[in-house]
Design an enzyme around this catalytic site. Structure first.
Site, short mmCIF file in Angstrom:
data_model
loop_
_atom_site.label_atom_id
_atom_site.label_comp_id
_atom_site.label_asym_id
_atom_site.label_seq_id
_atom_site.Cartn_x
_atom_site.Cartn_y
_atom_site.Cartn_z
N LEU A 218 34.53 37.34 47.30
CA LEU A 218 35.63 38.26 47.63
C LEU A 218 36.82 37.96 46.73
O LEU A 218 37.27 36.82 46.68
CB LEU A 218 36.08 38.05 49.08
CG LEU A 218 35.27 38.65 50.22
CD1 LEU A 218 35.89 38.22 51.55
CD2 LEU A 218 35.21 40.16 50.13
N HIS A 219 37.32 38.99 46.03
CA HIS A 219 38.51 38.76 45.23
C HIS A 219 39.36 40.01 45.01
O HIS A 219 40.48 39.92 44.52
CB HIS A 219 38.14 38.17 43.87
CG HIS A 219 37.57 39.19 42.92
ND1 HIS A 219 36.28 39.63 43.00
CD2 HIS A 219 38.13 39.86 41.88
CE1 HIS A 219 36.06 40.51 42.04
NE2 HIS A 219 37.16 40.68 41.35
N ARG A 220 38.85 41.20 45.35
CA ARG A 220 39.60 42.43 45.07
C ARG A 220 40.91 42.46 45.86
O ARG A 220 40.92 42.16 47.06
CB ARG A 220 38.77 43.66 45.47
CG ARG A 220 37.53 43.87 44.65
CD ARG A 220 37.83 44.46 43.31
NE ARG A 220 36.63 44.53 42.47
CZ ARG A 220 36.63 44.86 41.20
NH1 ARG A 220 37.78 45.16 40.62
NH2 ARG A 220 35.52 44.88 40.49
N PRO A 221 42.02 42.83 45.21
CA PRO A 221 43.30 42.90 45.92
C PRO A 221 43.24 43.74 47.19
O PRO A 221 43.86 43.39 48.20
CB PRO A 221 44.24 43.51 44.88
CG PRO A 221 43.67 43.10 43.56
CD PRO A 221 42.17 43.11 43.76
N ASP A 296 32.48 42.04 46.48
CA ASP A 296 33.27 43.16 45.99
C ASP A 296 33.36 43.11 44.46
O ASP A 296 34.21 43.76 43.86
CB ASP A 296 34.67 43.20 46.63
CG ASP A 296 35.47 41.93 46.42
OD1 ASP A 296 35.05 41.07 45.61
OD2 ASP A 296 36.53 41.78 47.06
#
Length: 387
Positions: A218-221, A296
């Site tokens: 998970l890393h999407r803003p 993501d």
């Protein structure tokens, strides 16, 4: 008489996703050293020195000839700083073309500087579209494609996107996916996940993990910068871990947000192995052996399709539709019920297996090199005739 070096290609990397894409390109370019002279420039957009070192060593990428050392910052600050530091390099090197990859800030920054100085731009992984202009990467993709001279696509739908946007067909080449070149080249070297489980000791349920696990990134803003969205996702992951243990290498941005929002208590289960960011071979090994992947990440959607591992994408859209239509990917957004239904389906049926898409065969970089050689020869002949 034809010069010995006909194409001076300045190759740009800036962030972790670029590293996997440039590795096969640099390897193939070195095999064509009589016709391609490649220089590697790292903007420094990805500022984790240890992670950069790990990826370069594992993927056998040569140490960059130039490192701009830009570091972190807002999109505007980072883009501006890259442009300021990149221009003098172009003035000094005067390359035949600048090659950029993917959709990070380094991609559009270097492409803009090059095109305004009359230097052709080559875009690898062109034409991908999520049609979500709220994603900074989408803006980078669209703008880079508009100013590129050669556009190399990973899937045929990308060409249709480019044609709709007015890009001439003679500039577009379907070559396949260099990410998959890297995956195939390194698959036998992938790290065994059991080593990570052993290192975790009593912190996890060893027997459960050795019987099967899911991988999470998970890393999407849109997912991690919104406290409600992040809490929703972590709560669902905590619940899923009761069915299937989860390995979760946590992105630095996500670590920061989990602390900031006070959500650490959602990752304390012995059935969730929380890890720092991992090297490429470690991630490849974890993907290869996972029962499913929740992510993501755009690149992981492609890698899981190539590996035949079911992927559940925690976004409302994807710029890589072939992973859904032909591959193993299911896009579910962050709706807890949809996520749970997809997990249940994979655990009950094995999930989507799909097939490996056309030209995802490990030869994309060689096809890119052949096009560039022919293109550069044509430019040199025209220059000689004009002179």
């Amino acid at each position: 008489m034809m010069p010995e070096k006909i194409a001076k290609i300045l190759c740009i990397v800036g962030a972790r996703p670029n590293f996997m894409k440039i590795a096969p390109i640099m390897r193939v370019f070195s095999q064509h050293e009589k016709t391609i002279a490649a220089t590697l420039l790292h903007t420094g957009q990805h500022y984790d020195a240890a992670m950069k070192k790990s990826f370069f060593e594992q993927l056998h990428i040569p140490e960059p000839d130039i490192d701009l050392g830009v570091g972190s910052g807002s999109h505007a600050m980072q883009t501006a700083e890259i442009m300021l530091r990149f221009e003098p390099v172009l003035d000094q090197l005067k390359p035949t073309a600048v090659l950029v990859l993917g959709d990070v800030n380094s991609t559009i920054s270097c492409a803009l500087v090059a095109v305004k100085k009359g230097i052709p731009v080559i875009h690898v992984e062109a034409g991908l579209r999520s049609y979500d202009r709220g994603m900074p990467e989408e803006i980078n993709r669209v703008l880079t494609d508009q100013i590129s001279d050669l556009l190399f696509t990973t899937e045929r739908s990308a060409e249709a996107n480019l044609l709709r946007e007015g890009i001439a067909s003679e500039r577009i080449y379907f070559v396949g996916n260099v990410m998959i070149d890297t995956l195939r080249y390194n698959l036998d070297r992938a790290a065994e996940p059991g080593m990570l489980f052993s290192a975790a000791g009593e912190a996890i349920d060893q027997a459960a993990f050795n019987s099967g696990y899911g991988l999470v990134t998970l890393h999407r803003p849109s997912n991690v910068d919104n406290p409600d969205n992040l809490k929703t996702l972590l709560t669902r992951l905590n619940s899923i871990s009761e069915q299937l243990p989860l390995v979760f290498p946590v992105h630095p941005r996500t670590v920061q947000r989990i602390k900031e929002f006070g959500l650490e208590n959602l990752l304390t289960s012995s059935r969730i192995l929380r890890l720092p960011p991992q090297g490429y071979l470690q991630m490849l090994g974890m993907m290869k052996h996972a029962r499913l992947v929740l992510t993501d990440s755009g690149g992981i959607q492609e890698e899981t399709t190539a590996l035949g591992v079911p992927c559940i994408t925690l976004r409302e859209n994807t710029e890589r539709p072939i992973t859904v239509t032909e591959g193993t990917n299911t896009v579910v957004g962050i709706d807890p019920e949809k996520i749970q239904a997809s997990v249940d389906d994979v655990l009950a049926t094995g999930g989507k297996r799909g097939r490996v898409p056309e030209y995802w065969d490990g030869e994309a970089a060689e096809r890119i090199a052949q096009v560039i050689i022919k293109w550069a020869q044509g430019r040199i002949i025209k220059t000689q005739e004009a002179g």
